[in-house]
Motif scaffolding. Structure first.
Motif, PDB file in Angstrom:
ATOM      1  N   SER A  14       0.829  -1.199   0.000  1.00  7.80           N
ATOM      2  CA  SER A  14       0.000   0.000   0.000  1.00  7.80           C
ATOM      3  C   SER A  14       0.862   1.247   0.000  1.00  7.80           C
ATOM      4  N   PHE A  15       0.295   2.315  -0.549  1.00  8.69           N
ATOM      5  CA  PHE A  15       0.920   3.640  -0.520  1.00  8.69           C
ATOM      6  C   PHE A  15      -0.101   4.640  -0.016  1.00  8.69           C
ATOM      7  N   MET A  16       0.337   5.478   0.935  1.00 16.42           N
ATOM      8  CA  MET A  16      -0.545   6.494   1.496  1.00 16.42           C
ATOM      9  C   MET A  16       0.193   7.822   1.575  1.00 16.42           C
ATOM     10  N   GLY A  17      -0.557   8.877   1.494  1.00 16.88           N
ATOM     11  CA  GLY A  17      -0.025  10.222   1.658  1.00 16.88           C
ATOM     12  C   GLY A  17      -0.978  11.046   2.504  1.00 16.88           C
ATOM     13  N   GLY A  18      -0.434  12.030   3.181  1.00 19.51           N
ATOM     14  CA  GLY A  18      -1.278  12.854   4.040  1.00 19.51           C
ATOM     15  C   GLY A  18      -0.477  13.926   4.738  1.00 19.51           C
ATOM     16  N   GLY A  19      -0.970  14.337   5.880  1.00 21.51           N
ATOM     17  CA  GLY A  19      -0.330  15.417   6.616  1.00 21.51           C
ATOM     18  C   GLY A  19      -0.055  15.054   8.050  1.00 21.51           C
ATOM     19  N   THR A  20       0.862  15.793   8.646  1.00 23.26           N
ATOM     20  CA  THR A  20       1.199  15.649  10.063  1.00 23.26           C
ATOM     21  C   THR A  20       0.398  16.670  10.860  1.00 23.26           C
ATOM     22  N   LEU A  21      -0.189  16.223  11.957  1.00 20.71           N
ATOM     23  CA  LEU A  21      -1.049  17.082  12.770  1.00 20.71           C
ATOM     24  C   LEU A  21      -0.467  17.252  14.162  1.00 20.71           C
ATOM     25  N   ALA A  22      -0.635  18.461  14.710  1.00 26.05           N
ATOM     26  CA  ALA A  22      -0.330  18.772  16.108  1.00 26.05           C
ATOM     27  C   ALA A  22       1.033  18.255  16.555  1.00 26.05           C
TER      28      ALA A  22
END
Length: 308
Positions: free
Chosen positions: A76-84
């Motif tokens: 699997s490949f995922m992308g996103g953001g870092t929070l807090a």
């Protein structure tokens, strides 16, 4: 009973016995009719049944319906953001910014590059508040169905954090400290990690596959950081060198199968990193991550290809 009747009866008995023996010999010598298979070879029904049983045994793990199962191999490949983001790594840099702000406002550092004609001596120095912005995170997962509900594998991840702030200009601030006239965009952290992955899938063999994940591994990183809360005049650059550490994390996610071979997924994780470098001995970085991506079940893809 006369002699002729006895003779006819004896002949009838002998003929019946002969027919029974002949039928028994035919059944004994009879062989099953060969059947031509798809590959052009002739096989008896018994041989075909045996081969089919062996295939069923060999492909048992590959013929399950969509969902997680023992023997599944997901990439699997995922992308996103870092929070807090938080931790001592961030808090130390913010403390550095607070001290620098005090020095700039009170003109304890130089801003000689400004036009001083319109600035009275009693006015404060020019300072802009810093901003910290988490960068984009990306993640590759390799997961094998060790048991029906338990997966094992590893994760490769990259995440980063940017800051827009002023800083003392290293290299030219040996005798006198000079501060950036305006905030500059800086990457204060960029990490690359490889972790051992363990997952638990409570509802295997289902289109909707929720799961729990745990990870632990190592991380290498670079960026910018300061050893203290004031500028070190002996430092030529604030670039982090020899950055290494450990990383642990827990998360929860959902795989949605769009067929037997691939699907989409979403995951939320909490990570805690233990960092050390030439600039500092030990600092922590905590973050939450929200990601979305796609996955492929290679075991079912392999089975599909072998059918052709």
């Amino acid at each position: 009973m006369n002699t002729n009747s006895k003779w006819h009866l004896s002949i009838l008995v002998l003929v019946s016995v002969y027919q029974l023996n002949a039928q028994a010999n035919v059944k004994k010598d009879e062989k099953p009719t060969p059947v031509q298979t798809q590959n052009g070879t002739n096989q008896t029904p018994e041989e075909i049944q045996k081969n089919n049983a062996e295939l069923e045994k060999y492909y048992a793990k590959l013929k399950y319906p969509p969902g997680f199962y023992e023997g599944a191999f997901l990439i699997s490949f995922m992308g996103g953001g870092t929070l807090a983001p938080s931790g001592t790594f961030i808090s130390h840099e913010k403390n550095y910014d607070n001290v620098l702000q005090y020095k700039v406002v009170n003109k304890e550092v130089s801003q000689d590059y400004y036009n001083q004609g319109n600035i009275r001596n009693e006015q404060s120095g020019l300072y802009f508040k810093p901003t910290y912005t988490p960068g984009v995170a990306s993640q590759f997962d390799f997961e094998y169905g060790w048991k029906e509900k338990i997966g094992l594998g590893f994760t490769v991840m990259q995440n980063s954090m940017n800051a827009k702030r002023q800083d003392v200009i290293p290299g030219i601030s040996y005798y006198k400290e000079y501060v950036d006239p305006f905030p500059r965009e800086r990457t204060i952290y960029r990490g690359n990690s490889m972790s051992f992955l363990a997952t638990y899938h409570p509802i295997p063999r289902n289109f909707f596959d929720p799961y729990l994940a745990a990870r632990a591994g190592v991380v290498s990183f670079t960026g910018e950081a300061h050893s203290g809360i004031t500028h070190d005049r002996f430092v030529y650059s604030n670039q982090i060198t020899s950055g290494i550490g450990g990383i642990v994390g827990v998360g929860a996610g959902l795989n949605i199968y769009l067929g037997r071979y691939f699907g989409i997924k979403a995951e939320v994780d909490y990570y805690r990193e233990f960092l050390k470098s030439d600039q500092f001995s030990m600092r922590t970085l905590n973050s939450y991550q929200a990601m979305i991506g796609v996955f492929v079940n290679l075991s079912n893809v392999q089975y599909k290809l072998e059918q052709y």
